[in-house]
Design a protein around this motif. Structure first.
Motif, PDB file in Angstrom:
ATOM      1  N   GLU A  42       0.849  -1.198   0.000  1.00 37.32           N
ATOM      2  CA  GLU A  42       0.000   0.000   0.000  1.00 37.32           C
ATOM      3  C   GLU A  42       0.877   1.237   0.000  1.00 37.32           C
ATOM      4  O   GLU A  42       1.808   1.335   0.806  1.00 37.32           O
ATOM      5  CB  GLU A  42      -0.914  -0.018   1.228  1.00 37.32           C
ATOM      6  N   VAL A  43       0.570   2.141  -0.916  1.00 39.08           N
ATOM      7  CA  VAL A  43       1.369   3.368  -0.992  1.00 39.08           C
ATOM      8  C   VAL A  43       0.463   4.586  -0.900  1.00 39.08           C
ATOM      9  O   VAL A  43      -0.699   4.551  -1.322  1.00 39.08           O
ATOM     10  CB  VAL A  43       2.206   3.442  -2.301  1.00 39.08           C
ATOM     11  N   ARG A  44       1.010   5.659  -0.359  1.00 39.75           N
ATOM     12  CA  ARG A  44       0.310   6.958  -0.346  1.00 39.75           C
ATOM     13  C   ARG A  44       1.176   7.931  -1.124  1.00 39.75           C
ATOM     14  O   ARG A  44       2.343   8.148  -0.781  1.00 39.75           O
ATOM     15  CB  ARG A  44       0.076   7.439   1.089  1.00 39.75           C
ATOM     16  N   GLY A  45       0.597   8.499  -2.191  1.00 39.77           N
ATOM     17  CA  GLY A  45       1.348   9.361  -3.103  1.00 39.77           C
ATOM     18  C   GLY A  45       1.416   8.711  -4.466  1.00 39.77           C
ATOM     19  O   GLY A  45       1.897   7.581  -4.599  1.00 39.77           O
ATOM     20  N   ASN A  46       0.876   9.436  -5.478  1.00 34.76           N
ATOM     21  CA  ASN A  46       0.855   8.838  -6.818  1.00 34.76           C
ATOM     22  C   ASN A  46       0.733   9.937  -7.868  1.00 34.76           C
ATOM     23  O   ASN A  46       0.294  11.048  -7.567  1.00 34.76           O
ATOM     24  CB  ASN A  46      -0.327   7.867  -6.934  1.00 34.76           C
ATOM     25  N   ALA A  47       1.092   9.597  -9.092  1.00 35.72           N
ATOM     26  CA  ALA A  47       0.962  10.549 -10.198  1.00 35.72           C
ATOM     27  C   ALA A  47      -0.508  10.717 -10.557  1.00 35.72           C
ATOM     28  O   ALA A  47      -1.224   9.730 -10.715  1.00 35.72           O
ATOM     29  CB  ALA A  47       1.729  10.037 -11.409  1.00 35.72           C
ATOM     30  N   ARG A  48      -0.956  11.991 -10.672  1.00 36.06           N
ATOM     31  CA  ARG A  48      -2.345  12.231 -11.068  1.00 36.06           C
ATOM     32  C   ARG A  48      -2.407  12.622 -12.551  1.00 36.06           C
ATOM     33  O   ARG A  48      -3.169  12.054 -13.312  1.00 36.06           O
ATOM     34  CB  ARG A  48      -2.953  13.338 -10.214  1.00 36.06           C
ATOM     35  N   VAL A  49      -1.599  13.594 -12.918  1.00 36.49           N
ATOM     36  CA  VAL A  49      -1.510  13.996 -14.329  1.00 36.49           C
ATOM     37  C   VAL A  49      -0.041  13.901 -14.729  1.00 36.49           C
ATOM     38  O   VAL A  49       0.842  14.339 -13.979  1.00 36.49           O
ATOM     39  CB  VAL A  49      -2.008  15.444 -14.540  1.00 36.49           C
ATOM     40  N   VAL A  50       0.211  13.326 -15.898  1.00 42.54           N
ATOM     41  CA  VAL A  50       1.586  13.196 -16.367  1.00 42.54           C
ATOM     42  C   VAL A  50       1.692  13.849 -17.738  1.00 42.54           C
ATOM     43  O   VAL A  50       0.935  13.514 -18.659  1.00 42.54           O
ATOM     44  CB  VAL A  50       2.007  11.704 -16.444  1.00 42.54           C
ATOM     45  N   MET A  51       2.617  14.796 -17.845  1.00 49.75           N
ATOM     46  CA  MET A  51       2.839  15.491 -19.124  1.00 49.75           C
ATOM     47  C   MET A  51       4.206  15.131 -19.673  1.00 49.75           C
ATOM     48  O   MET A  51       5.187  15.095 -18.936  1.00 49.75           O
ATOM     49  CB  MET A  51       2.830  17.013 -18.931  1.00 49.75           C
ATOM     50  N   SER A  52       4.240  14.881 -20.959  1.00 47.20           N
ATOM     51  CA  SER A  52       5.510  14.642 -21.629  1.00 47.20           C
ATOM     52  C   SER A  52       5.608  15.627 -22.787  1.00 47.20           C
ATOM     53  O   SER A  52       4.746  15.647 -23.668  1.00 47.20           O
ATOM     54  CB  SER A  52       5.549  13.204 -22.162  1.00 47.20           C
ATOM     55  N   ARG A  53       6.644  16.458 -22.745  1.00 48.12           N
ATOM     56  CA  ARG A  53       6.817  17.530 -23.747  1.00 48.12           C
ATOM     57  C   ARG A  53       5.501  18.260 -23.993  1.00 48.12           C
ATOM     58  O   ARG A  53       5.073  18.474 -25.120  1.00 48.12           O
ATOM     59  CB  ARG A  53       7.402  16.974 -25.040  1.00 48.12           C
ATOM     60  N   GLY A  54       4.843  18.634 -22.916  1.00 44.67           N
ATOM     61  CA  GLY A  54       3.651  19.482 -23.011  1.00 44.67           C
ATOM     62  C   GLY A  54       2.360  18.752 -23.289  1.00 44.67           C
ATOM     63  O   GLY A  54       1.286  19.342 -23.250  1.00 44.67           O
ATOM     64  N   GLU A  55       2.460  17.442 -23.554  1.00 48.71           N
ATOM     65  CA  GLU A  55       1.243  16.682 -23.865  1.00 48.71           C
ATOM     66  C   GLU A  55       0.856  15.832 -22.648  1.00 48.71           C
ATOM     67  O   GLU A  55       1.713  15.153 -22.066  1.00 48.71           O
ATOM     68  CB  GLU A  55       1.534  15.769 -25.068  1.00 48.71           C
ATOM     69  N   VAL A  56      -0.441  15.866 -22.293  1.00 49.17           N
ATOM     70  CA  VAL A  56      -0.894  15.022 -21.184  1.00 49.17           C
ATOM     71  C   VAL A  56      -0.928  13.575 -21.668  1.00 49.17           C
ATOM     72  O   VAL A  56      -1.626  13.248 -22.630  1.00 49.17           O
ATOM     73  CB  VAL A  56      -2.289  15.477 -20.686  1.00 49.17           C
ATOM     74  N   ILE A  57      -0.143  12.715 -21.020  1.00 50.27           N
ATOM     75  CA  ILE A  57      -0.112  11.307 -21.455  1.00 50.27           C
ATOM     76  C   ILE A  57      -0.782  10.377 -20.441  1.00 50.27           C
ATOM     77  O   ILE A  57      -1.081   9.230 -20.774  1.00 50.27           O
ATOM     78  CB  ILE A  57       1.325  10.823 -21.799  1.00 50.27           C
ATOM     79  N   VAL A  58      -1.012  10.891 -19.236  1.00 50.36           N
ATOM     80  CA  VAL A  58      -1.845  10.158 -18.263  1.00 50.36           C
ATOM     81  C   VAL A  58      -2.675  11.202 -17.526  1.00 50.36           C
ATOM     82  O   VAL A  58      -2.149  12.220 -17.080  1.00 50.36           O
ATOM     83  CB  VAL A  58      -1.007   9.363 -17.236  1.00 50.36           C
ATOM     84  N   ASP A  59      -3.963  10.953 -17.455  1.00 46.47           N
ATOM     85  CA  ASP A  59      -4.852  11.895 -16.781  1.00 46.47           C
ATOM     86  C   ASP A  59      -5.774  11.113 -15.863  1.00 46.47           C
ATOM     87  O   ASP A  59      -6.603  10.329 -16.348  1.00 46.47           O
ATOM     88  CB  ASP A  59      -5.665  12.672 -17.832  1.00 46.47           C
ATOM     89  N   ALA A  60      -5.605  11.324 -14.562  1.00 45.22           N
ATOM     90  CA  ALA A  60      -6.435  10.669 -13.547  1.00 45.22           C
ATOM     91  C   ALA A  60      -6.640   9.178 -13.851  1.00 45.22           C
ATOM     92  O   ALA A  60      -7.756   8.679 -13.938  1.00 45.22           O
ATOM     93  CB  ALA A  60      -7.781  11.382 -13.447  1.00 45.22           C
ATOM     94  N   GLY A  61      -5.545   8.484 -14.030  1.00 50.28           N
ATOM     95  CA  GLY A  61      -5.610   7.039 -14.202  1.00 50.28           C
ATOM     96  C   GLY A  61      -5.967   6.576 -15.600  1.00 50.28           C
ATOM     97  O   GLY A  61      -6.129   5.373 -15.849  1.00 50.28           O
ATOM     98  N   GLN A  62      -6.102   7.507 -16.545  1.00 49.77           N
ATOM     99  CA  GLN A  62      -6.430   7.123 -17.923  1.00 49.77           C
ATOM    100  C   GLN A  62      -5.234   7.407 -18.840  1.00 49.77           C
ATOM    101  O   GLN A  62      -4.651   8.493 -18.776  1.00 49.77           O
ATOM    102  CB  GLN A  62      -7.642   7.920 -18.451  1.00 49.77           C
TER     103      GLN A  62
END
Ligand code: URP
Ligand code: ZN
Ligand code: ZN
Length: 463
Positions: free
Chosen positions: A422-442
């Motif tokens: 079990e972990v606390r702390g995670n990526a919510r939005v991930v941007m690569s070169r200005g593009e969102v590549i992960v958004d709220a688990g999608q």
């Protein structure tokens, strides 16, 4: 397209501050307080979140032939899984076949990645043969942005090279500014111990660990550093697993020798006891160097805190339990060596490092992003939040709770080494070169959008 990441806490390796980050195109345009949204600009609300530079995993093996099979993640599945965990750049390993040119290996690995990678990717070159034009090939690779080479002191007759070859390669980097990464285990001694174990009928997974003593690692680390000193070049020890090996690195660094090392989450959080799991379960934890007794873990955490260790990478090299690990059912030497972890590195190091007080937030960013960017010739394009850097940003939710499991992970492998953690702390939005590549688990990044990273020689290890 312009984006404003608003109201977050920007955390870099050197500071923590309330700030907004404006992204224009692929780059960060400005970082400052109270930046106002412009007409038509997308705004990402980062209130209550940390904004950190995208993670860099400097040690992965995607789509790699090894141990009679091929690692189960390719560049698409592997980099997508990496992105879910907040990693936006990887450095994978191309393998020079014996008697072949390094350029052939580079072409092969670039083809594996092109059209598939979701994140940016660089390549190290595994050197197996420096005969013929090997030394010129190293210079050629540096011109192609392959600014680091891995050499093996283990796996005789497969990947291992002799000390003369290692010394020649180190000496070449003294001229061309590349960095030698060393798999430091005394493979010849280990092979004798392994043969003895098999002759005694010791075939279970745990013997993988019991036949690879810490002395075999520490001795090889010592030898690697000594050869680097003689060659006048820095050296980087990969996947360091034990206190004994760490002592060698620390002793050298205390003398001012440019020796660097990484460890991996598995060595910080798992132990040899995992190889003793009932049935054949221990095979899930067969990789090299092997897991060590628990007592080594606090020493490795201490090494990260005090900069005796500089980087946490994963050595992600997944093999499915059902149809790949099983190859070694009756003989541990036939279990494909490697384990999965590309998706969970940031979560595990944040939770067990920052939440538990072992690491500061800034040190977390440094060892998972900034230090690998510097050491491997990507800084300040990667690993930094500043005007001009690539907009590789992770909106990190420090309160997000997540239970790691093979049932929900995105890696193409049928088990997790950290099942149930079990972990606390995670990526919510991930941007690569200005593009969102992960958004709220999608997943939002298209395969093939990831670019080859041409890295520069004379990186941080030379400074
Ligand atoms: O067991 C491991 N570590 N497999 C990947 C190859 C390597 O030595 O890094
Ligand atoms: Zn290795
Ligand atoms: Zn590896």
């Amino acid at each position: 397209m312009s984006t404003l990441v608003k109201s977050g806490t920007v955390v870099t390796a050197h500071e923590t501050k309330k700030a907004d980050v404006r992204v224009e195109g692929e780059r960060i345009a400005e970082v400052g307080e109270n930046l106002q949204p412009r007409t038509g600009e997308r705004v990402i609300d980062a209130a209550g979140m940390y904004v950190i530079p995208g993670g860099i995993d400097a040690h992965t093996h995607l789509d790699m032939p090894f141990g009679g099979t091929t690692s189960s993640d390719d560049f698409e599945t592997g980099t997508r899984a990496a992105a879910f965990g907040g990693t936006t750049s990887i450095v994978d390993f191309a393998i020079q076949g014996r008697g072949t040119r390094m350029r052939d290996a580079l072409d092969t690995w670039r083809k594996k990645a092109e059209g598939r990678a979701v994140t940016d990717y660089g390549l190290h070159m595994i050197v197996t043969d420096l005969g013929g034009a090997g030394l010129e090939d190293m210079d050629d690779m540096v011109r192609e942005g392959v600014a680091s080479f891995k050499l093996f002191m283990a796996y005789p007759n497969v990947l291992m090279v002799d000390d003369g070859t290692i010394f020649k390669a180190l000496s070449q980097t003294a001229k061309n500014g590349a960095l030698i990464c060393m798999h430091a285990e005394n493979g010849s001694v280990i092979d004798v111990i392994v043969a003895r174990a098999l002759a005694e009928g010791k075939t279970a997974p745990v013997y993988h660990a019991l036949t690879r003593p810490v002395q075999a690692e520490a001795e090889a680390v010592h030898r690697a550093i000594a050869m680097a000193e003689m060659a006048g070049a820095p050296v980087y020890i990969v996947h360091l697993s034990s206190e004994d090996a760490l002592n060698q690195v620390r002793e050298a660094r205390d003398r001012g020798v440019p020796a660097f090392a990484e460890t991996c989450p598995q060595y910080l959080l798992l132990s040899v006891e995992d190889l003793e799991r009932p049935g054949f379960e221990g095979a899930k934890y067969v990789f090299t160097p092997p897991l060590r007794p628990k007592e080594h873990q606090p020493k490795l955490w201490g090494g990260l805190k005090h900069d005796h260790l500089q980087v946490v990478s994963t050595d992600h090299c997944p093999f499915c339990f059902a149809d790949q690990k099983i190859l070694g059912k009756d003989d541990f030497t036939k279990i494909p060596n490697g384990g999965p972890g590309i998706e969970n590195r940031m979560q595990l190091i944040y939770h067990h490092g920052v939440n538990s007080g072992k690491l500061t937030l800034n040190r977390f960013v440094e060892i998972t992003s900034t230090a690998p960017a510097r050491i491997f010739g990507m800084y300040p394009r990667k690993g930094e939040i500043a005007a001009g850097s690539d907009a590789d940003l992770v909106i990190w939710d420090p309160e997000a709770r997540h239970t790691i499991s093979a049932k929900t992970h995105h890696m193409r492998v049928d088990y997790s080494m950290f099942e149930g953690f079990e972990v606390r702390g995670n990526a919510r939005v991930v941007m690569s070169r200005g593009e969102v590549i992960v958004d709220a688990g999608q997943a939002a990044g298209k395969p093939g959008r990831g670019r080859y990273l041409k890295r520069t020689a004379h990186g941080g290890a030379w400074k």
